[in-house]
Write a protein that holds these residues in place. Structure first.
Motif, PDB file in Angstrom:
ATOM      1  N   LYS A  93     -12.414  11.619   6.408  1.00 38.13           N
ATOM      2  CA  LYS A  93     -12.124  12.752   5.540  1.00 38.13           C
ATOM      3  C   LYS A  93     -12.316  12.404   4.068  1.00 38.13           C
ATOM      4  CE  LYS A  93     -10.925  15.699   8.744  1.00 38.13           C
ATOM      5  NZ  LYS A  93     -11.699  16.926   9.014  1.00 38.13           N
ATOM      6  N   LEU A  94     -12.049  11.156   3.706  1.00 36.53           N
ATOM      7  CA  LEU A  94     -12.234  10.740   2.316  1.00 36.53           C
ATOM      8  C   LEU A  94     -13.700  10.831   1.907  1.00 36.53           C
ATOM      9  CD1 LEU A  94     -11.062   9.483  -0.311  1.00 36.53           C
ATOM     10  CD2 LEU A  94     -11.544   7.231   0.707  1.00 36.53           C
ATOM     11  N   ASN A 105       0.833  -1.198   0.000  1.00 39.18           N
ATOM     12  CA  ASN A 105       0.000   0.000   0.000  1.00 39.18           C
ATOM     13  C   ASN A 105       0.872   1.254   0.000  1.00 39.18           C
ATOM     14  OD1 ASN A 105      -2.337  -1.507   0.125  1.00 39.18           O
ATOM     15  ND2 ASN A 105      -2.602  -1.275   2.331  1.00 39.18           N
ATOM     16  N   VAL A 106       0.331   2.346  -0.536  1.00 39.94           N
ATOM     17  CA  VAL A 106       0.963   3.649  -0.337  1.00 39.94           C
ATOM     18  C   VAL A 106       0.295   4.293   0.879  1.00 39.94           C
ATOM     19  CG1 VAL A 106       1.611   3.963  -2.736  1.00 39.94           C
ATOM     20  CG2 VAL A 106      -0.614   4.760  -1.970  1.00 39.94           C
ATOM     21  N   GLU A 107       1.015   5.212   1.514  1.00 46.10           N
ATOM     22  CA  GLU A 107       0.532   5.784   2.775  1.00 46.10           C
ATOM     23  C   GLU A 107       0.721   7.291   2.795  1.00 46.10           C
ATOM     24  OE1 GLU A 107       2.994   3.755   5.587  1.00 46.10           O
ATOM     25  OE2 GLU A 107       1.822   1.894   5.522  1.00 46.10           O
ATOM     26  N   PHE A 108       0.126   7.920   3.789  1.00 49.15           N
ATOM     27  CA  PHE A 108       0.338   9.342   4.014  1.00 49.15           C
ATOM     28  C   PHE A 108       1.822   9.602   4.298  1.00 49.15           C
ATOM     29  CE2 PHE A 108      -4.153  10.640   5.728  1.00 49.15           C
ATOM     30  CZ  PHE A 108      -4.681  10.378   4.477  1.00 49.15           C
ATOM     31  N   SER A 109       2.219  10.865   4.178  1.00 54.79           N
ATOM     32  CA  SER A 109       3.589  11.245   4.511  1.00 54.79           C
ATOM     33  C   SER A 109       3.856  10.995   5.993  1.00 54.79           C
ATOM     34  CB  SER A 109       3.805  12.732   4.213  1.00 54.79           C
ATOM     35  OG  SER A 109       3.508  13.024   2.873  1.00 54.79           O
ATOM     36  N   LYS A 110       5.104  10.726   6.315  1.00 54.26           N
ATOM     37  CA  LYS A 110       5.469  10.553   7.722  1.00 54.26           C
ATOM     38  C   LYS A 110       5.155  11.834   8.495  1.00 54.26           C
ATOM     39  CE  LYS A 110       9.131   7.131   7.074  1.00 54.26           C
ATOM     40  NZ  LYS A 110      10.570   6.835   7.241  1.00 54.26           N
ATOM     41  N   GLY A 111       4.588  11.644   9.667  1.00 52.94           N
ATOM     42  CA  GLY A 111       4.251  12.798  10.487  1.00 52.94           C
ATOM     43  C   GLY A 111       2.919  13.434  10.144  1.00 52.94           C
ATOM     44  N   ASP A 138      -5.237  17.206   2.594  1.00 51.29           N
ATOM     45  CA  ASP A 138      -4.044  17.529   1.802  1.00 51.29           C
ATOM     46  C   ASP A 138      -3.322  16.263   1.361  1.00 51.29           C
ATOM     47  OD1 ASP A 138      -4.456  20.250   1.952  1.00 51.29           O
ATOM     48  OD2 ASP A 138      -3.195  20.514   3.731  1.00 51.29           O
ATOM     49  N   GLU A 139      -3.281  15.276   2.235  1.00 52.84           N
ATOM     50  CA  GLU A 139      -2.626  14.010   1.883  1.00 52.84           C
ATOM     51  C   GLU A 139      -3.403  13.283   0.795  1.00 52.84           C
ATOM     52  OE1 GLU A 139       0.279  12.786   2.920  1.00 52.84           O
ATOM     53  OE2 GLU A 139       0.636  14.566   4.144  1.00 52.84           O
ATOM     54  N   ILE A 140      -4.726  13.325   0.853  1.00 48.77           N
ATOM     55  CA  ILE A 140      -5.555  12.714  -0.191  1.00 48.77           C
ATOM     56  C   ILE A 140      -5.281  13.383  -1.528  1.00 48.77           C
ATOM     57  CG2 ILE A 140      -7.928  12.402  -1.023  1.00 48.77           C
ATOM     58  CD1 ILE A 140      -8.754  12.216   1.975  1.00 48.77           C
ATOM     59  N   LYS A 141      -5.254  14.706  -1.538  1.00 48.72           N
ATOM     60  CA  LYS A 141      -4.988  15.452  -2.775  1.00 48.72           C
ATOM     61  C   LYS A 141      -3.613  15.091  -3.345  1.00 48.72           C
ATOM     62  CE  LYS A 141      -7.840  19.512  -1.649  1.00 48.72           C
ATOM     63  NZ  LYS A 141      -7.811  20.968  -1.330  1.00 48.72           N
ATOM     64  N   LYS A 142      -2.647  14.945  -2.445  1.00 45.15           N
ATOM     65  CA  LYS A 142      -1.306  14.617  -2.903  1.00 45.15           C
ATOM     66  C   LYS A 142      -1.271  13.227  -3.550  1.00 45.15           C
ATOM     67  CE  LYS A 142       1.976  15.343   0.021  1.00 45.15           C
ATOM     68  NZ  LYS A 142       2.890  15.114   1.154  1.00 45.15           N
ATOM     69  N   LEU A 143      -1.943  12.272  -2.948  1.00 47.97           N
ATOM     70  CA  LEU A 143      -1.945  10.908  -3.475  1.00 47.97           C
ATOM     71  C   LEU A 143      -2.605  10.834  -4.849  1.00 47.97           C
ATOM     72  CD1 LEU A 143      -2.830   8.887  -0.249  1.00 47.97           C
ATOM     73  CD2 LEU A 143      -0.654   8.845  -1.481  1.00 47.97           C
ATOM     74  N   ILE A 144      -3.775  11.449  -4.985  1.00 47.32           N
ATOM     75  CA  ILE A 144      -4.481  11.348  -6.270  1.00 47.32           C
ATOM     76  C   ILE A 144      -3.822  12.236  -7.326  1.00 47.32           C
ATOM     77  CG2 ILE A 144      -6.645  10.739  -5.154  1.00 47.32           C
ATOM     78  CD1 ILE A 144      -7.635  13.574  -5.609  1.00 47.32           C
ATOM     79  N   GLY A 145      -3.004  13.193  -6.894  1.00 49.41           N
ATOM     80  CA  GLY A 145      -2.256  14.001  -7.846  1.00 49.41           C
ATOM     81  C   GLY A 145      -0.952  13.370  -8.263  1.00 49.41           C
ATOM     82  N   THR A 146      -0.447  12.450  -7.440  1.00 47.25           N
ATOM     83  CA  THR A 146       0.835  11.793  -7.716  1.00 47.25           C
ATOM     84  C   THR A 146       0.668  10.549  -8.568  1.00 47.25           C
ATOM     85  OG1 THR A 146       1.757  12.604  -5.631  1.00 47.25           O
ATOM     86  CG2 THR A 146       2.874  10.729  -6.662  1.00 47.25           C
ATOM     87  N   TYR A 147      -0.369   9.747  -8.277  1.00 52.04           N
ATOM     88  CA  TYR A 147      -0.546   8.461  -8.945  1.00 52.04           C
ATOM     89  C   TYR A 147      -1.740   8.510  -9.901  1.00 52.04           C
ATOM     90  CZ  TYR A 147       2.460   7.043  -5.080  1.00 52.04           C
ATOM     91  OH  TYR A 147       3.477   6.955  -4.170  1.00 52.04           O
ATOM     92  N   ARG A 172       6.636  17.218   8.627  1.00 46.85           N
ATOM     93  CA  ARG A 172       6.523  17.782   7.287  1.00 46.85           C
ATOM     94  C   ARG A 172       5.406  18.813   7.197  1.00 46.85           C
ATOM     95  NH1 ARG A 172       3.934  17.778   2.536  1.00 46.85           N
ATOM     96  NH2 ARG A 172       5.110  17.547   0.588  1.00 46.85           N
ATOM     97  N   GLU A 173       4.238  18.454   7.717  1.00 42.65           N
ATOM     98  CA  GLU A 173       3.066  19.313   7.554  1.00 42.65           C
ATOM     99  C   GLU A 173       3.284  20.693   8.164  1.00 42.65           C
ATOM    100  OE1 GLU A 173      -1.689  19.416   8.720  1.00 42.65           O
ATOM    101  OE2 GLU A 173      -0.491  17.617   9.093  1.00 42.65           O
ATOM    102  N   SER A 174       3.779  20.737   9.403  1.00 41.35           N
ATOM    103  CA  SER A 174       3.978  22.033  10.048  1.00 41.35           C
ATOM    104  C   SER A 174       5.121  22.808   9.396  1.00 41.35           C
ATOM    105  CB  SER A 174       4.256  21.850  11.548  1.00 41.35           C
ATOM    106  OG  SER A 174       5.452  21.113  11.754  1.00 41.35           O
TER     107      SER A 174
END
Length: 427
Positions: free
Chosen positions: A255-256, A183-189, A197-206, A364-366
């Protein structure tokens, strides 16, 4: 669907030297006679020609009756194939230089070629020649494949690379590779507040993302299992994200549903767009709509160059020149205690890692949020440094991911900076 001619006929480059090598990983009883013939070096060459029928009379390289097609277009790999390619046949793939790479027999040639296009680089799987039948005999298929491989041996001195045991990439199946992917996962931290934001990043990356319960190897509900099976059947490259894993993906499940305005899981995103749940995907596949959307998204992704790490690592004196000549901000990404103990003169402290009960952890987020607040333009030149140029590499990469492409890293970190008495420091 596909049978590798090497696996059936059991020969490779060494046949030119009169040595028959057998590799019958997937062959059936019908091929035992052929196998035994090729095991005997004295009869291998004779068996090749006596069973190749009339197909050996014309070369795959110069026979105008053999259909030829470019697989790579200006817009990327072919996204759709002629309907007749869904027939059984023999095909030979060539690289950009026109060199034969692989010969195989297939019950549905289009599906086999689509599989290669997803796995292999464009220059390696560049064009194809094929011969199709509505109802081929075993002799039609095997005789043609034999003749084509022998034509390659006559022309180059060796069998097509993909038909040798040394090169396995042509025999790989997308579905088999996908089943083994983690599986792919959210960023560490990542935190629950940053889930969207993590959802947007995943669907924008893959290009293709399935938000599921569990994983490919261990689906945790029937709908997830059915959706994974569907995408495996379509032989597409996709990523899975486990909505039940709160530790890796905090806040994802709730959130999804809010983000997509869809109440159930699994959910499929293709090309950054929400497709639907299990039933919707199945219905789209039945009409062919899903396949078309997938091919377009995957082709578009292949045309986009990979995002290289665009930050530059520069020496301490070069950093000072940037600060002096262009007033470039210096971001010290160390912890606050480290920053307070001593720092580059004028440095702004925005920690990329913080110390806690479980040791030093990325934030990362902060970090990204604070940078965006202080330097909202992604065109802003920035220098990032830490103690020994370790944490700063992660910090610079995060900024690149957020669109900051004028980022510089302090080589050697603060440890190298203080080693040069001519460079200004403060505490």
């Amino acid at each position: 669907l596909e049978v590798d001619a090497f696996q059936v006929f059991g020969f490779h480059n060494s046949i030119r030297r009169g040595i028959a090598h057998t590799s019958l990983h997937n062959s059936g009883a019908a091929n035992l006679q052929l196998r035994d013939a090729f095991r005997n070096p004295r009869t291998a060459k004779r068996a090749l020609f006596t069973t190749s029928l009339k197909a050996s009379e014309s070369s795959v390289y110069d026979d105008p009756s053999i259909e030829s097609c470019e697989l790579q277009t200006a817009d990327g790999p072919m996204a759709s194939f002629p309907e007749e390619w869904l027939q059984a046949g023999v095909y030979a793939c060539f690289n950009k230089q026109g060199e034969m790479q692989y010969v195989a027999m297939s019950r549905k040639v289009a599906i086999s070629i689509a599989n290669h296009l997803q796995i292999l680089p464009p220059d390696e799987c560049h064009s194809v020649k094929l011969k199709l039948w509505e109802a081929p005999t075993k002799q039609d298929l095997e005789g043609t494949a034999r003749a084509w491989i022998e034509a390659c041996i006559d022309k180059t001195g060796g069998a097509p690379p993909g038909n040798t045991k040394e090169v396995e990439s042509w025999r790989k199946k997308v579905s088999e590779m996908m089943r083994a992917k983690p599986n792919v996962e959210f960023s560490k931290g990542a935190t629950e507040e940053g889930a969207v934001d993590e959802i947007k990043k995943l669907i924008g990356t893959y290009p293709v993302v399935l938000f599921v319960k569990g994983s490919r190897q261990a689906p945790q509900c029937g709908f997830t299992e059915a959706t994974i099976a569907l995408f495996d059947q379509l032989q597409v490259d996709y990523e899975c994200v486990d909505c039940l894993d709160e530790e890796a993906n905090p806040g994802l499940r709730d959130k999804l549903k809010e983000f997509s305005q869809w109440p159930t899981i699994p959910q499929a995103y293709v090309g950054g767009e929400f497709m639907g749940g299990a039933d919707v995907c199945r219905e789209m596949a039945e009409t062919g709509e899903l396949q078309a959307v997938l091919q377009a998204a995957i082709s578009k992704a292949k045309q986009q160059p990979a995002n290289p790490i665009s930050f530059q690592t520069i020496a301490p004196k070069a950093v000072q020149q940037l600060i002096d000549s262009e007033s470039v901000p210096f971001i010290d990404c160390r912890t606050p205690p480290e920053w307070q103990a001593g720092r580059v003169k004028g440095a702004v402290n925005i920690p990329a890692f913080l110390d806690g009960p479980n040791g030093r952890q990325p934030v990362r987020e902060s970090f990204v949020k604070a940078v965006k607040e202080q330097f909202p333009s992604t065109e802003t030149k920035l220098v990032v440094g830490c103690q020994r140029a370790v944490r700063s590499k992660d910090a610079c990469a995060w900024l690149n991911e957020e669109g900051y492409n004028a980022v510089y890293e302090l080589d050697g970190g603060y440890a190298w900076w203080v080693a040069d008495d001519s460079l200004p420091v403060e505490a």
